[in-house]
Design a protein around this motif. Structure first.
Motif, PDB file in Angstrom:
ATOM      1  N   ALA A   1       0.149  14.477  -7.118  1.00 51.62           N
ATOM      2  CA  ALA A   1      -1.077  14.629  -6.330  1.00 51.62           C
ATOM      3  C   ALA A   1      -1.881  13.338  -6.305  1.00 51.62           C
ATOM      4  O   ALA A   1      -2.406  12.956  -5.255  1.00 51.62           O
ATOM      5  CB  ALA A   1      -1.919  15.774  -6.887  1.00 51.62           C
ATOM      6  N   ILE A   2      -1.984  12.646  -7.431  1.00 51.80           N
ATOM      7  CA  ILE A   2      -2.794  11.434  -7.453  1.00 51.80           C
ATOM      8  C   ILE A   2      -2.173  10.346  -6.575  1.00 51.80           C
ATOM      9  O   ILE A   2      -2.897   9.599  -5.914  1.00 51.80           O
ATOM     10  CB  ILE A   2      -3.062  10.933  -8.897  1.00 51.80           C
ATOM     11  N   GLN A   3      -0.865  10.273  -6.499  1.00 55.05           N
ATOM     12  CA  GLN A   3      -0.233   9.297  -5.605  1.00 55.05           C
ATOM     13  C   GLN A   3      -0.568   9.603  -4.150  1.00 55.05           C
ATOM     14  O   GLN A   3      -0.915   8.698  -3.384  1.00 55.05           O
ATOM     15  CB  GLN A   3       1.284   9.296  -5.800  1.00 55.05           C
ATOM     16  N   ARG A   4      -0.474  10.867  -3.783  1.00 57.94           N
ATOM     17  CA  ARG A   4      -0.787  11.257  -2.394  1.00 57.94           C
ATOM     18  C   ARG A   4      -2.244  10.967  -2.066  1.00 57.94           C
ATOM     19  O   ARG A   4      -2.568  10.490  -0.976  1.00 57.94           O
ATOM     20  CB  ARG A   4      -0.471  12.737  -2.184  1.00 57.94           C
ATOM     21  N   GLU A   5      -3.143  11.255  -3.007  1.00 56.12           N
ATOM     22  CA  GLU A   5      -4.569  11.044  -2.753  1.00 56.12           C
ATOM     23  C   GLU A   5      -4.918   9.561  -2.680  1.00 56.12           C
ATOM     24  O   GLU A   5      -5.824   9.182  -1.941  1.00 56.12           O
ATOM     25  CB  GLU A   5      -5.419  11.759  -3.803  1.00 56.12           C
ATOM     26  N   PHE A   6      -4.223   8.718  -3.429  1.00 54.30           N
ATOM     27  CA  PHE A   6      -4.441   7.273  -3.292  1.00 54.30           C
ATOM     28  C   PHE A   6      -4.142   6.837  -1.864  1.00 54.30           C
ATOM     29  O   PHE A   6      -4.881   6.050  -1.276  1.00 54.30           O
ATOM     30  CB  PHE A   6      -3.575   6.494  -4.284  1.00 54.30           C
ATOM     31  N   VAL A   7      -3.058   7.357  -1.299  1.00 58.17           N
ATOM     32  CA  VAL A   7      -2.695   7.028   0.080  1.00 58.17           C
ATOM     33  C   VAL A   7      -3.728   7.606   1.045  1.00 58.17           C
ATOM     34  O   VAL A   7      -4.250   6.912   1.920  1.00 58.17           O
ATOM     35  CB  VAL A   7      -1.278   7.536   0.418  1.00 58.17           C
ATOM     36  N   ASP A   8      -4.052   8.880   0.878  1.00 59.45           N
ATOM     37  CA  ASP A   8      -4.975   9.556   1.794  1.00 59.45           C
ATOM     38  C   ASP A   8      -6.373   8.952   1.776  1.00 59.45           C
ATOM     39  O   ASP A   8      -7.079   8.981   2.787  1.00 59.45           O
ATOM     40  CB  ASP A   8      -5.062  11.052   1.477  1.00 59.45           C
ATOM     41  N   HIS A   9      -6.783   8.395   0.629  1.00 59.88           N
ATOM     42  CA  HIS A   9      -8.128   7.821   0.513  1.00 59.88           C
ATOM     43  C   HIS A   9      -8.131   6.293   0.612  1.00 59.88           C
ATOM     44  O   HIS A   9      -9.155   5.662   0.357  1.00 59.88           O
ATOM     45  CB  HIS A   9      -8.783   8.264  -0.808  1.00 59.88           C
ATOM     46  N   PHE A  10      -7.011   5.707   0.973  1.00 57.22           N
ATOM     47  CA  PHE A  10      -6.901   4.245   1.090  1.00 57.22           C
ATOM     48  C   PHE A  10      -7.432   3.569  -0.172  1.00 57.22           C
ATOM     49  O   PHE A  10      -8.223   2.628  -0.109  1.00 57.22           O
ATOM     50  CB  PHE A  10      -7.633   3.742   2.339  1.00 57.22           C
ATOM     51  N   ALA A  11      -6.969   4.044  -1.326  1.00 53.54           N
ATOM     52  CA  ALA A  11      -7.494   3.596  -2.619  1.00 53.54           C
ATOM     53  C   ALA A  11      -6.755   2.366  -3.144  1.00 53.54           C
ATOM     54  O   ALA A  11      -6.547   2.220  -4.348  1.00 53.54           O
ATOM     55  CB  ALA A  11      -7.421   4.746  -3.626  1.00 53.54           C
ATOM     56  N   PHE A  12      -6.333   1.501  -2.256  1.00 53.05           N
ATOM     57  CA  PHE A  12      -5.650   0.264  -2.653  1.00 53.05           C
ATOM     58  C   PHE A  12      -5.719  -0.706  -1.482  1.00 53.05           C
ATOM     59  O   PHE A  12      -5.978  -0.306  -0.352  1.00 53.05           O
ATOM     60  CB  PHE A  12      -4.188   0.530  -3.014  1.00 53.05           C
ATOM     61  N   GLN A  13      -5.511  -1.968  -1.773  1.00 47.10           N
ATOM     62  CA  GLN A  13      -5.352  -2.962  -0.716  1.00 47.10           C
ATOM     63  C   GLN A  13      -4.068  -3.739  -0.954  1.00 47.10           C
ATOM     64  O   GLN A  13      -3.033  -3.386  -0.420  1.00 47.10           O
ATOM     65  CB  GLN A  13      -6.572  -3.861  -0.604  1.00 47.10           C
ATOM     66  N   CYS A  14      -4.092  -4.741  -1.816  1.00 49.67           N
ATOM     67  CA  CYS A  14      -2.855  -5.510  -2.023  1.00 49.67           C
ATOM     68  C   CYS A  14      -1.819  -4.693  -2.779  1.00 49.67           C
ATOM     69  O   CYS A  14      -0.629  -4.916  -2.627  1.00 49.67           O
ATOM     70  CB  CYS A  14      -3.145  -6.834  -2.724  1.00 49.67           C
ATOM     71  N   GLY A  15      -2.245  -3.775  -3.627  1.00 53.15           N
ATOM     72  CA  GLY A  15      -1.345  -2.873  -4.331  1.00 53.15           C
ATOM     73  C   GLY A  15      -0.888  -3.340  -5.697  1.00 53.15           C
ATOM     74  O   GLY A  15      -0.234  -2.581  -6.411  1.00 53.15           O
ATOM     75  N   TYR A  16      -1.217  -4.554  -6.099  1.00 50.39           N
ATOM     76  CA  TYR A  16      -0.724  -5.064  -7.376  1.00 50.39           C
ATOM     77  C   TYR A  16      -1.207  -4.215  -8.548  1.00 50.39           C
ATOM     78  O   TYR A  16      -0.437  -3.880  -9.436  1.00 50.39           O
ATOM     79  CB  TYR A  16      -1.129  -6.529  -7.575  1.00 50.39           C
TER      80      TYR A  16
END
Length: 151
Positions: A83-98
């Motif tokens: 769930a947390i992986q999906r929510e990171f995507v859904d909430h744009f909770a990253f930019q460069c991703g490092y």
């Protein structure tokens, strides 16, 4: 001097030859090919190398591989469609991703250890990881979304 140890990583026992001073991060990346945990500061400040150890976040640059014997280690590669992986995507909770794998591992532990976490607890847990690209609001929103759905 090298010796072979067995590590429980992502629910799989892996035998690996290590030196006494090898960090878990070094072994995960260099010997086991698990490159999701990222080297950042290499002194425990940034959290890019965070893995879960017996359900708790651990900065793998601070843990010797030999200390992981007998513990259950989960890396970002061991999380499958959580769930947390999906929510990171859904909430744009990253930019460069490092830093994202470290944040996801920390947040995964947070959600499991504190299923009723309040804003203060979430902020305290997020302080252990550093992101230079994005604000923490999106990451907080991802965590809150998972917590809300789990109620």
């Amino acid at each position: 001097m090298s010796h072979t140890i067995d590590l429980n990583i992502n629910d799989e026992i892996r035998s690996v030859t290590v030196r006494s001073g090898d960090t878990l991060l070094m072994v995960l990346r260099g010997r086991l090919g698990l490159t999701g945990a990222k080297p950042g500061c290499l002194n425990g400040d940034c959290g890019a190398c965070t893995v879960n150890t017996d359900g708790w976040p651990m900065k793998s640059c601070l843990m010797l591989a030999v200390e992981a014997v007998g513990k259950k280690i989960t890396t970002i590669e061991g999380l499958k469609n959580t769930a947390i992986q999906r929510e990171f995507v859904d909430h744009f909770a990253f930019q460069c991703g490092y830093c994202t794998p470290g944040f996801i591992m920390n947040c995964h532990s947070l959600i499991r250890q504190h299923p009723n976490a309040d804003d203060k607890t979430i902020k305290e847990w997020l302080e252990s990881n550093i992101c230079r690209c994005t604000g923490y609001k999106e990451i907080e929103a991802a965590v809150k979304s998972v917590l809300k759905k789990n109620k």
